[in-house]
Design a protein around this motif. Structure first.
Motif, PDB file in Angstrom:
ATOM      1  N   SER A 237     -42.085  26.253   7.052  1.00  0.00           N
ATOM      2  CA  SER A 237     -42.071  26.036   8.547  1.00  0.00           C
ATOM      3  C   SER A 237     -41.107  27.007   9.382  1.00  0.00           C
ATOM      4  O   SER A 237     -41.386  27.298  10.438  1.00  0.00           O
ATOM      5  CB  SER A 237     -41.634  24.637   8.829  1.00  0.00           C
TER       6      SER A 237
ATOM      7  N   SER B 174     -50.089  24.914   8.116  1.00  0.00           N
ATOM      8  CA  SER B 174     -48.674  25.492   7.719  1.00  0.00           C
ATOM      9  C   SER B 174     -48.462  26.206   9.176  1.00  0.00           C
ATOM     10  O   SER B 174     -47.090  26.467   9.311  1.00  0.00           O
ATOM     11  CB  SER B 174     -48.593  26.177   6.586  1.00  0.00           C
TER      12      SER B 174
ATOM     13  N   ALA C 213     -47.469  23.743  12.057  1.00  0.00           N
ATOM     14  CA  ALA C 213     -45.926  23.271  11.496  1.00  0.00           C
ATOM     15  C   ALA C 213     -44.867  24.317  11.751  1.00  0.00           C
ATOM     16  O   ALA C 213     -43.665  23.853  11.654  1.00  0.00           O
ATOM     17  CB  ALA C 213     -46.221  22.694  10.189  1.00  0.00           C
ATOM     18  N   GLN C 214     -45.178  25.422  12.492  1.00  0.00           N
ATOM     19  CA  GLN C 214     -43.951  26.412  12.394  1.00  0.00           C
ATOM     20  C   GLN C 214     -43.042  25.739  13.448  1.00  0.00           C
ATOM     21  O   GLN C 214     -43.525  25.326  14.565  1.00  0.00           O
ATOM     22  CB  GLN C 214     -44.464  27.768  12.847  1.00  0.00           C
ATOM     23  N   THR C 215     -41.691  25.997  13.196  1.00  0.00           N
ATOM     24  CA  THR C 215     -40.807  25.876  14.205  1.00  0.00           C
ATOM     25  C   THR C 215     -40.768  26.528  15.576  1.00  0.00           C
ATOM     26  O   THR C 215     -40.407  26.301  16.736  1.00  0.00           O
ATOM     27  CB  THR C 215     -39.212  25.866  13.703  1.00  0.00           C
TER      28      THR C 215
END
Length: 293
Positions: free
Chosen positions: A96, A24, A27-29
């Motif tokens: 995200s 997670s 998956a960060q923007t």
């Protein structure tokens, strides 16, 4: 070039959940970060799981002895290179957009040193506990008194300025639970804090973690009660709120005595007569079996 954000993830024997937590983060923007994983002397296969990642932004630190989450977070923070510091937990899944929204908020509010958000807590029965939105909706940036009434800020919700964290000497390592509550009060005493409206993470509790140790929770709360004794004792609403919270934790940690002697001795010794009276009243209700608590 140093990353903008350093994310510290302490873990201890959570091999069964840590992969989802790491994923997670990856998956960060918002991608300008480093992830510092501090393994607090795990005896399971945590190291193998972390080693399976080839992302150069991940730094793995393995402690030789188990010292608790507060110490592990401080170890990670000492290695941080980022201007901002964030915290993740091994049983927590980030939305995200979490980092992007928090960094964006801090960039347009330079007077704010820490920004947090509500979160969803999910237990082993998949029961979802919503954040205290009513309390959060009325907050200003000066939340010291709001925090004395009870915790609002979980460690994985925090993004803050690294230099401020270090100036406050990080988390108090003598506490094994609610160390994030004690830390947030120290921040709020001298600095402005921001709050985003949406829950940006889910915290899962698949097993009996440290947050179920109510003796430790009470230990931290006793410390807070004593440290801010004069402020709490001068406000009857704060004292009443503290009495209710102490009683709640005593009930949850029921050992047939409801910690009554321990609590009563402590609140009397620190001069909180109203907390003692309120607590005694609630305790008597419990003993007599009344249902109007």
């Amino acid at each position: 070039m140093n990353p903008i954000v350093s994310i510290v993830l302490p873990t201890y024997n959570r091999a069964h959940v840590i992969k989802a937590s790491i994923d997670s983060v990856l998956a960060q923007t918002y991608q300008n970060y480093e992830l510092i994983i501090v393994d607090d002397a795990s005896t399971d296969c945590t190291k193998g799981i972390v080693s399976s990642y080839s992302d150069a932004r991940i730094l793995y630190i393995q402690s030789k002895k188990n010292s608790g989450a507060a110490a592990a977070r401080n170890i990670g923070a000492d290695k941080a290179r980022g201007f901002y510091l964030a915290f993740q937990d091994s049983d927590t899944i980030w939305a995200s957009s979490k980092l992007e929204l928090q960094i964006q908020f801090l960039s347009v509010h330079p007077e704010i040193v820490l920004v947090f958000h509500p979160y969803l807590s999910i237990n082993e029965k998949q029961t979802v506990f919503d954040p205290p939105r009513l309390r959060l909706s009325s907050l200003s940036s000066h939340i010291f008194y709001d925090l004395l009434a009870g915790p609002l800020i979980g460690a994985p919700t925090i993004v803050m300025k690294t230099d401020v964290f270090r100036s406050l000497h990080g988390f108090a390592e003598q506490f094994r639970s609610f160390e994030d509550y004690e830390f947030s009060i120290r921040v709020a005493k001298d600095y402005e804090i921001g709050c985003l409206p949406d829950a940006l993470l889910r915290s899962y509790h698949p097993d009996a973690g440290i947050n179920l140790n109510y003796h430790e929770i009470l230990h931290t709360n006793f410390y807070i009660l004593k440290k801010y004794q004069s402020i709490i004792a001068s406000d009857m609403n704060l004292e009443a709120t503290q009495a209710e919270r102490l009683f709640y934790y005593a009930i949850l940690g029921n050992d047939d005595q409801y910690f009554f002697n321990e609590l009563a001795d402590y609140v009397l010794a620190t001069g909180h007569r109203k907390i003692y009276n309120d607590y005694l009243n609630l305790y008597n209700h419990l003993l007599t079996g009344t249902d109007d608590l």
